[in-house]
Design a protein around this motif. Structure first.
Motif, PDB file in Angstrom:
ATOM      1  N   GLU A   1       0.930  -0.987  -0.080  1.00 22.93           N
ATOM      2  CA  GLU A   1       0.032   0.087   0.132  1.00 22.93           C
ATOM      3  C   GLU A   1       0.798   1.464   0.010  1.00 22.93           C
ATOM      4  OE1 GLU A   1      -2.784  -0.357   3.349  1.00 22.93           O
ATOM      5  OE2 GLU A   1      -3.850  -1.985   2.247  1.00 22.93           O
ATOM      6  N   ILE A   2       1.825   1.281  -0.965  1.00 19.43           N
ATOM      7  CA  ILE A   2       2.727   2.401  -0.956  1.00 19.43           C
ATOM      8  C   ILE A   2       1.901   3.646  -1.630  1.00 19.43           C
ATOM      9  CG2 ILE A   2       4.712   3.314  -2.428  1.00 19.43           C
ATOM     10  CD1 ILE A   2       5.317   1.184  -0.271  1.00 19.43           C
ATOM     11  N   SER A   3       2.386   4.748  -0.649  1.00 18.01           N
ATOM     12  CA  SER A   3       1.701   6.047  -1.224  1.00 18.01           C
ATOM     13  C   SER A   3       2.453   7.052  -1.937  1.00 18.01           C
ATOM     14  CB  SER A   3       1.274   6.848   0.129  1.00 18.01           C
ATOM     15  OG  SER A   3       0.242   5.929   0.831  1.00 18.01           O
ATOM     16  N   TYR A   4       4.238   6.940  -1.725  1.00 18.56           N
ATOM     17  CA  TYR A   4       5.092   7.547  -2.272  1.00 18.56           C
ATOM     18  C   TYR A   4       6.383   6.769  -2.651  1.00 18.56           C
ATOM     19  CZ  TYR A   4       3.036  11.565   0.246  1.00 18.56           C
ATOM     20  OH  TYR A   4       2.248  12.598   0.663  1.00 18.56           O
ATOM     21  N   ILE A   5       7.048   7.074  -3.737  1.00 23.09           N
ATOM     22  CA  ILE A   5       8.151   6.534  -4.267  1.00 23.09           C
ATOM     23  C   ILE A   5       9.225   7.409  -4.096  1.00 23.09           C
ATOM     24  CG2 ILE A   5       9.274   5.111  -6.123  1.00 23.09           C
ATOM     25  CD1 ILE A   5       6.431   3.825  -6.788  1.00 23.09           C
ATOM     26  N   VAL A   6      10.308   7.071  -3.752  1.00 20.57           N
ATOM     27  CA  VAL A   6      11.580   7.998  -3.926  1.00 20.57           C
ATOM     28  C   VAL A   6      12.730   7.326  -4.251  1.00 20.57           C
ATOM     29  CG1 VAL A   6      13.086   9.636  -2.740  1.00 20.57           C
ATOM     30  CG2 VAL A   6      10.516   9.583  -1.907  1.00 20.57           C
ATOM     31  N   SER A   7      13.693   7.673  -5.389  1.00 15.89           N
ATOM     32  CA  SER A   7      14.781   6.926  -5.757  1.00 15.89           C
ATOM     33  C   SER A   7      16.041   7.610  -5.677  1.00 15.89           C
ATOM     34  CB  SER A   7      14.543   6.187  -7.025  1.00 15.89           C
ATOM     35  OG  SER A   7      14.687   7.229  -7.899  1.00 15.89           O
ATOM     36  N   SER A   8      17.028   6.580  -5.863  1.00 12.48           N
ATOM     37  CA  SER A   8      18.282   7.486  -5.804  1.00 12.48           C
ATOM     38  C   SER A   8      18.379   8.332  -7.233  1.00 12.48           C
ATOM     39  CB  SER A   8      19.599   6.456  -6.136  1.00 12.48           C
ATOM     40  OG  SER A   8      20.708   6.689  -6.906  1.00 12.48           O
ATOM     41  N   HIS A   9      19.100   9.100  -7.769  1.00 14.61           N
ATOM     42  CA  HIS A   9      19.028   9.832  -8.725  1.00 14.61           C
ATOM     43  C   HIS A   9      19.552   9.182 -10.028  1.00 14.61           C
ATOM     44  CE1 HIS A   9      23.323  10.586  -7.881  1.00 14.61           C
ATOM     45  NE2 HIS A   9      23.336  11.189  -8.936  1.00 14.61           N
ATOM     46  N   LEU A  10      20.462   8.033  -9.605  1.00 13.79           N
ATOM     47  CA  LEU A  10      20.738   7.520 -10.871  1.00 13.79           C
ATOM     48  C   LEU A  10      20.054   6.508 -11.680  1.00 13.79           C
ATOM     49  CD1 LEU A  10      23.994   6.142  -8.500  1.00 13.79           C
ATOM     50  CD2 LEU A  10      24.037   7.622 -10.356  1.00 13.79           C
ATOM     51  N   GLY A  11      20.401   6.262 -12.884  1.00 17.79           N
ATOM     52  CA  GLY A  11      19.464   5.900 -13.679  1.00 17.79           C
ATOM     53  C   GLY A  11      18.635   4.585 -13.571  1.00 17.79           C
ATOM     54  N   ARG A  12      19.549   3.654 -12.992  1.00 19.18           N
ATOM     55  CA  ARG A  12      19.115   2.170 -12.806  1.00 19.18           C
ATOM     56  C   ARG A  12      17.925   2.362 -11.767  1.00 19.18           C
ATOM     57  NH1 ARG A  12      24.308   2.976 -11.465  1.00 19.18           N
ATOM     58  NH2 ARG A  12      24.956   2.606  -9.485  1.00 19.18           N
ATOM     59  N   ALA A  13      18.178   3.084 -10.672  1.00 15.15           N
ATOM     60  CA  ALA A  13      17.237   3.340  -9.428  1.00 15.15           C
ATOM     61  C   ALA A  13      15.888   3.890  -9.936  1.00 15.15           C
ATOM     62  CB  ALA A  13      17.921   3.989  -8.253  1.00 15.15           C
ATOM     63  N   GLN A  14      16.240   5.259 -10.747  1.00 12.38           N
ATOM     64  CA  GLN A  14      15.020   5.601 -11.348  1.00 12.38           C
ATOM     65  C   GLN A  14      13.994   4.940 -12.261  1.00 12.38           C
ATOM     66  OE1 GLN A  14      14.807   9.967 -12.103  1.00 12.38           O
ATOM     67  NE2 GLN A  14      17.142  10.033 -12.058  1.00 12.38           N
ATOM     68  N   GLN A  15      14.782   4.244 -13.008  1.00 10.44           N
ATOM     69  CA  GLN A  15      14.066   3.217 -13.974  1.00 10.44           C
ATOM     70  C   GLN A  15      13.243   2.233 -13.289  1.00 10.44           C
ATOM     71  OE1 GLN A  15      16.673   1.350 -16.763  1.00 10.44           O
ATOM     72  NE2 GLN A  15      14.938   0.466 -18.144  1.00 10.44           N
ATOM     73  N   THR A  16      13.789   1.822 -12.272  1.00 10.24           N
ATOM     74  CA  THR A  16      13.164   0.757 -11.132  1.00 10.24           C
ATOM     75  C   THR A  16      11.877   1.454 -10.604  1.00 10.24           C
ATOM     76  OG1 THR A  16      15.182  -0.518 -10.798  1.00 10.24           O
ATOM     77  CG2 THR A  16      13.121  -0.876  -9.293  1.00 10.24           C
ATOM     78  N   ALA A  17      11.982   2.618 -10.301  1.00 11.68           N
ATOM     79  CA  ALA A  17      10.946   3.493  -9.553  1.00 11.68           C
ATOM     80  C   ALA A  17       9.880   3.668 -10.377  1.00 11.68           C
ATOM     81  CB  ALA A  17      11.731   4.736  -9.055  1.00 11.68           C
ATOM     82  N   HIS A  18      10.291   4.155 -11.517  1.00  8.77           N
ATOM     83  CA  HIS A  18       9.178   4.509 -12.643  1.00  8.77           C
ATOM     84  C   HIS A  18       8.452   3.150 -12.970  1.00  8.77           C
ATOM     85  CE1 HIS A  18       9.679   8.798 -13.474  1.00  8.77           C
ATOM     86  NE2 HIS A  18      11.038   8.518 -13.181  1.00  8.77           N
ATOM     87  N   ILE A  19       9.087   2.014 -13.098  1.00  8.50           N
ATOM     88  CA  ILE A  19       8.273   0.636 -13.395  1.00  8.50           C
ATOM     89  C   ILE A  19       7.245   0.455 -12.267  1.00  8.50           C
ATOM     90  CG2 ILE A  19       8.599  -1.737 -13.743  1.00  8.50           C
ATOM     91  CD1 ILE A  19      11.061  -1.300 -15.267  1.00  8.50           C
ATOM     92  N   CYS A  20       7.803   0.804 -11.048  1.00  6.90           N
ATOM     93  CA  CYS A  20       6.859   0.319 -10.044  1.00  6.90           C
ATOM     94  C   CYS A  20       5.536   1.479  -9.969  1.00  6.90           C
ATOM     95  CB  CYS A  20       7.678   0.583  -8.595  1.00  6.90           C
ATOM     96  SG  CYS A  20       8.783  -0.750  -8.339  1.00  6.90           S
ATOM     97  N   ALA A  21       5.988   2.906 -10.270  1.00  4.62           N
ATOM     98  CA  ALA A  21       4.929   3.792 -10.006  1.00  4.62           C
ATOM     99  C   ALA A  21       3.634   3.432 -11.202  1.00  4.62           C
ATOM    100  CB  ALA A  21       5.370   5.088 -10.379  1.00  4.62           C
ATOM    101  N   GLU A  22       4.327   3.152 -12.378  1.00  2.59           N
ATOM    102  CA  GLU A  22       3.428   2.789 -13.690  1.00  2.59           C
ATOM    103  C   GLU A  22       2.358   1.925 -13.337  1.00  2.59           C
ATOM    104  OE1 GLU A  22       3.666   2.096 -18.466  1.00  2.59           O
ATOM    105  OE2 GLU A  22       5.412   1.979 -17.228  1.00  2.59           O
ATOM    106  N   PHE A  23       2.959   0.847 -12.738  1.00  2.00           N
ATOM    107  CA  PHE A  23       1.892  -0.349 -12.300  1.00  2.00           C
ATOM    108  C   PHE A  23       1.190  -0.006 -11.230  1.00  2.00           C
ATOM    109  CE2 PHE A  23       1.212  -3.789  -9.519  1.00  2.00           C
ATOM    110  CZ  PHE A  23       0.518  -4.775 -10.547  1.00  2.00           C
ATOM    111  N   LEU A  24       1.614   0.818 -10.285  1.00  2.00           N
ATOM    112  CA  LEU A  24       0.585   1.102  -9.087  1.00  2.00           C
ATOM    113  C   LEU A  24      -0.363   2.010  -9.574  1.00  2.00           C
ATOM    114  CD1 LEU A  24       3.344   1.312  -6.178  1.00  2.00           C
ATOM    115  CD2 LEU A  24       1.749  -0.432  -6.593  1.00  2.00           C
ATOM    116  N   ASN A  25      -0.032   2.982 -10.527  1.00  5.04           N
ATOM    117  CA  ASN A  25      -1.266   4.039 -11.018  1.00  5.04           C
ATOM    118  C   ASN A  25      -2.224   3.396 -11.813  1.00  5.04           C
ATOM    119  OD1 ASN A  25       0.169   6.327  -9.714  1.00  5.04           O
ATOM    120  ND2 ASN A  25       1.675   6.528 -11.513  1.00  5.04           N
ATOM    121  N   LYS A  26      -1.859   2.143 -12.420  1.00  2.00           N
ATOM    122  CA  LYS A  26      -2.846   1.638 -13.114  1.00  2.00           C
ATOM    123  C   LYS A  26      -3.672   0.826 -12.368  1.00  2.00           C
ATOM    124  CE  LYS A  26      -0.206   1.183 -17.534  1.00  2.00           C
ATOM    125  NZ  LYS A  26       0.596   0.318 -18.466  1.00  2.00           N
TER     126      LYS A  26
END
Length: 258
Positions: A80-105
């Motif tokens: 039941e995640i409400s916020y997602i914060v990642s490292s600024h490095l690409g591999r972490a941001q990419q992981t975070a965006h995949i998770c956010a995209e799924f949760l938003n759907k």
């Protein structure tokens, strides 16, 4: 006295940088909300697959890493995640965006989850070892067995090792000069980042929310540095993680999560 004031002023400046980089509204208010941090390593990167040390170098997720990030998203739905914060490095941001995209759907929040990022959650800067194959670095293996106990040690910034106490760098110097980091330095910036995230998410949360769950995407060694503050650190697999809670201005260990 002036030294204490200068140190306090420097700390306030660094905290302001963290809040600004996260994109949250800053506030001096204290929230009574209990924050659960689900801190996870990013999905496998191309450098991970090749056995190359990354540190602050960039390397995108491998096909396996993308699959791992999608599996992490499924777990994040249960958390039941409400916020997602990642490292600024690409591999972490990419992981975070995949998770956010799924949760938003999958979950109909009143507000979309927009991943934020900050350099304070980045991997340990590994100095001269960055971009080198792990199998070829005997010194790295020696460092890895000692660094969580002798927390002042740093990787070399040149091919000549230098682990003198003078190598301990402040957060400001690390960011400006790109110097290799000690466990102490990484642990300090990671803990400060979590406190700032907790305070800002608590302030911006719905007033009825007393508990908030935040997914944090970081890196293996950085998470081990943070873990060593609470328990014997272990090497986390990609997307494996740990739970910390923040309540009344204190971070508490909550155990490992798969």
């Amino acid at each position: 006295m002036s030294k204490v004031k200068n140190e306090k002023a420097r700390s306030n400046r660094e905290n302001g940088k963290i809040e600004k980089s996260l994109g949250f509204m800053s506030s001096n208010s204290n929230s009574n909300a209990k924050i659960r941090f689900y801190l996870c390593r990013h999905g496998q990167s191309e450098f991970n697959a090749k056995g190359i040390l990354q540190g602050h170098l960039e390397s995108p997720l491998s096909p396996l890493g993308i699959t791992q990030a999608q599996a992490l998203a499924l777990k994040a739905k249960l958390w039941e995640i409400s916020y997602i914060v990642s490292s600024h490095l690409g591999r972490a941001q990419q992981t975070a965006h995949i998770c956010a995209e799924f949760l938003n759907k999958e979950i109909h929040h009143s507000q979309r989850i927009e991943p934020q990022s900050t350099a304070e959650l980045a991997e340990r800067h590994l100095g001269a070892w960055q971009g080198k194959a792990v199998a070829q670095l005997t010194e790295f293996h020696q460092f890895n067995t000692l660094c969580y106990q002798q927390t002042h040690l740093t990787p070399p910034n040149s091919l000549e090792p230098d682990n003198s106490p003078e190598r301990i760098n402040s957060l400001e110097r690390i960011i400006s000069l790109g110097k290799s980091e000690s466990t102490d330095a990484v642990r300090q910036r990671m803990q400060q980042a979590l406190r700032n995230i907790a305070q800002t998410t608590g302030v911006n949360a719905d007033s009825s929310s007393r508990e908030l769950n935040v997914l944090v995407i970081s890196h293996g060694d950085a998470l081990a540095c943070l873990m060593s503050q609470f328990t014997q650190p272990i090497a986390l697999n990609n997307t494996q993680g740990m739970l910390l809670t923040y309540h009344h201005d204190k971070l508490q260990w909550g155990g490992l999560i798969d």
